[in-house]
Motif scaffolding. Structure first.
Motif, mmCIF file in Angstrom:
data_model
loop_
_atom_site.group_PDB
_atom_site.id
_atom_site.type_symbol
_atom_site.label_atom_id
_atom_site.label_comp_id
_atom_site.label_asym_id
_atom_site.label_seq_id
_atom_site.Cartn_x
_atom_site.Cartn_y
_atom_site.Cartn_z
ATOM 1 N N ARG A 208 -56.743 -15.838 -32.181
ATOM 2 C CA ARG A 208 -55.434 -16.362 -31.546
ATOM 3 C C ARG A 208 -55.133 -15.490 -30.790
ATOM 4 N NH1 ARG A 208 -54.831 -16.375 -37.061
ATOM 5 N NH2 ARG A 208 -53.282 -14.964 -36.486
ATOM 6 N N ILE A 209 -55.109 -15.526 -29.316
ATOM 7 C CA ILE A 209 -54.704 -14.297 -28.396
ATOM 8 C C ILE A 209 -53.903 -14.867 -27.471
ATOM 9 C CG2 ILE A 209 -55.456 -12.668 -26.840
ATOM 10 C CD1 ILE A 209 -57.952 -12.158 -28.495
ATOM 11 N N GLY A 210 -52.842 -14.283 -27.208
ATOM 12 C CA GLY A 210 -51.516 -14.393 -26.033
ATOM 13 C C GLY A 210 -51.420 -13.287 -25.184
ATOM 14 N N GLN A 211 -50.755 -12.533 -25.635
ATOM 15 C CA GLN A 211 -50.451 -11.348 -24.670
ATOM 16 C C GLN A 211 -51.743 -10.411 -23.987
ATOM 17 O OE1 GLN A 211 -46.411 -9.362 -26.314
ATOM 18 N NE2 GLN A 211 -47.804 -9.607 -28.100
ATOM 19 N N GLU A 212 -52.689 -10.243 -24.719
ATOM 20 C CA GLU A 212 -53.938 -9.682 -24.128
ATOM 21 C C GLU A 212 -54.350 -10.401 -22.789
ATOM 22 O OE1 GLU A 212 -55.366 -6.940 -25.006
ATOM 23 O OE2 GLU A 212 -57.025 -7.012 -23.548
ATOM 24 N N ILE A 213 -53.811 -11.613 -22.655
ATOM 25 C CA ILE A 213 -54.285 -12.479 -21.291
ATOM 26 C C ILE A 213 -53.086 -12.588 -20.458
ATOM 27 C CG2 ILE A 213 -54.847 -14.770 -20.503
ATOM 28 C CD1 ILE A 213 -56.145 -15.365 -23.504
ATOM 29 N N PHE A 214 -51.815 -12.837 -21.064
ATOM 30 C CA PHE A 214 -50.693 -13.227 -20.304
ATOM 31 C C PHE A 214 -49.909 -12.044 -19.976
ATOM 32 C CE2 PHE A 214 -51.727 -17.412 -22.205
ATOM 33 C CZ PHE A 214 -52.200 -17.853 -21.180
ATOM 34 N N GLY A 215 -50.106 -11.020 -20.684
ATOM 35 C CA GLY A 215 -49.222 -9.847 -20.660
ATOM 36 C C GLY A 215 -48.123 -9.802 -21.934
ATOM 37 N N LYS A 216 -47.182 -8.766 -21.683
ATOM 38 C CA LYS A 216 -46.257 -8.792 -22.804
ATOM 39 C C LYS A 216 -45.194 -9.937 -22.751
ATOM 40 C CE LYS A 216 -44.110 -5.042 -25.222
ATOM 41 N NZ LYS A 216 -44.706 -5.129 -26.495
ATOM 42 N N ARG A 217 -44.981 -10.422 -24.074
ATOM 43 C CA ARG A 217 -43.915 -11.465 -24.097
ATOM 44 C C ARG A 217 -42.699 -10.706 -24.100
ATOM 45 N NH1 ARG A 217 -47.618 -13.909 -27.303
ATOM 46 N NH2 ARG A 217 -46.893 -12.988 -29.124
ATOM 47 N N ILE A 218 -41.575 -11.226 -23.373
ATOM 48 C CA ILE A 218 -40.229 -10.914 -23.414
ATOM 49 C C ILE A 218 -39.578 -11.436 -24.557
ATOM 50 C CG2 ILE A 218 -38.470 -10.071 -21.987
ATOM 51 C CD1 ILE A 218 -40.344 -11.312 -19.651
#
Ligand SMILES: *Cc1c(COP(=O)(O)O)cnc(C)c1O
Length: 218
Positions: A208-218
């Motif tokens: 389950r991957i988010g930030q590695e793709i979209f960049g750091k979440r603020i």
């Protein structure tokens, strides 16, 4: 120049493919799209990405309705609230965060009423942290037996978020042991941006991957 999310996604897919070859295991990627707009989801879907994860029901509701794409499989990976279960059942194909008997029975009941079989993972609080959801390893046998009788629930696997301040190998390895002991399971959902390689090394087959793709979440 910083790579944008499309390049990052392609890059990540290549890395995962290499690890699939290395370990001779199919590894499914759930792109965690919380806080990201529908346009990005559609773009990645057009590149062949079918699985997306969301944490917040209201946010997901809006996006899923606006996208209306039947080839996307939506994974609910957030904390379950009783009053949102009906919406979760209507919108999602998978729920990764099952740890309450009351909630899973309600999911079963509502899924039945809409002729759906919900894929679920039991969340394990592998490092016994106060702040995290999930059942303990010791509770697994008793808890999973509750699910057998529920006809509109399909128990697919186990999910965990290990402690972030210590190396995760041991936690992942304990998850893998439990997964292997129960050979009717086909999904071991672990590994996020910060630890997915370690998770794969220790047997994960759903990331389950988010930030590695979209960049750091603020
Ligand atoms: C947000 C979230 C992820 C993704 O984390 P990233 O750091 O963006 O890769 C995975 N699993 C759960 C349960 C999450 O809440």
């Amino acid at each position: 120049m910083l790579a944008n999310y499309v390049d990052k996604y392609k890059d990540l897919k290549t890395r995962i493919n290499d690890l699939e070859t290395l370990y001779n295991r199919e590894i499914r990627l759930v792109v965690v799209s919380k806080t990201q707009n529908s346009e990005k989801i559609i773009t990645l879907n057009n590149l062949g990405q079918t699985d997306f994860g969301e944490n917040y029901v209201d946010e997901a509701h809006e996006k899923i309705n606006s996208i209306r794409n039947s080839n996307i499989r939506w994974h609910f990976i957030g904390k379950i609230q009783s009053n949102k279960i009906k919406t979760i059942c209507n919108l999602f194909d998978w729920v990764h965060t099952i740890s309450s008997e009351k909630h899973v029975k309600k999911i079963n009941e509502i899924s039945k009423s809409i002729n759906k079989v919900m894929n679920v993972c039991i969340q394990i609080n592998i490092d016994n942290e106060q702040t995290k959801g999930g059942i303990t390893l010791e509770e697994y046998d008793k808890f999973s037996s509750i699910l057998y009788g529920l006809q509109n629930i399909k128990l697919r696997g186990l999910m965990t978020i290990p402690r972030s301040d210590i190396p995760s190998e041991e936690s992942f390895a304990r998850m893998y042991d439990l997964y292997k002991k129960n050979d009717y399971l086909d999904t071991l959902s672990m590994g996020m941006s910060s630890d997915f390689v370690t998770a794969i090394e220790n047997g994960a087959n759903m990331l389950r991957i988010g930030q590695e793709i979209f960049g750091k979440r603020i």
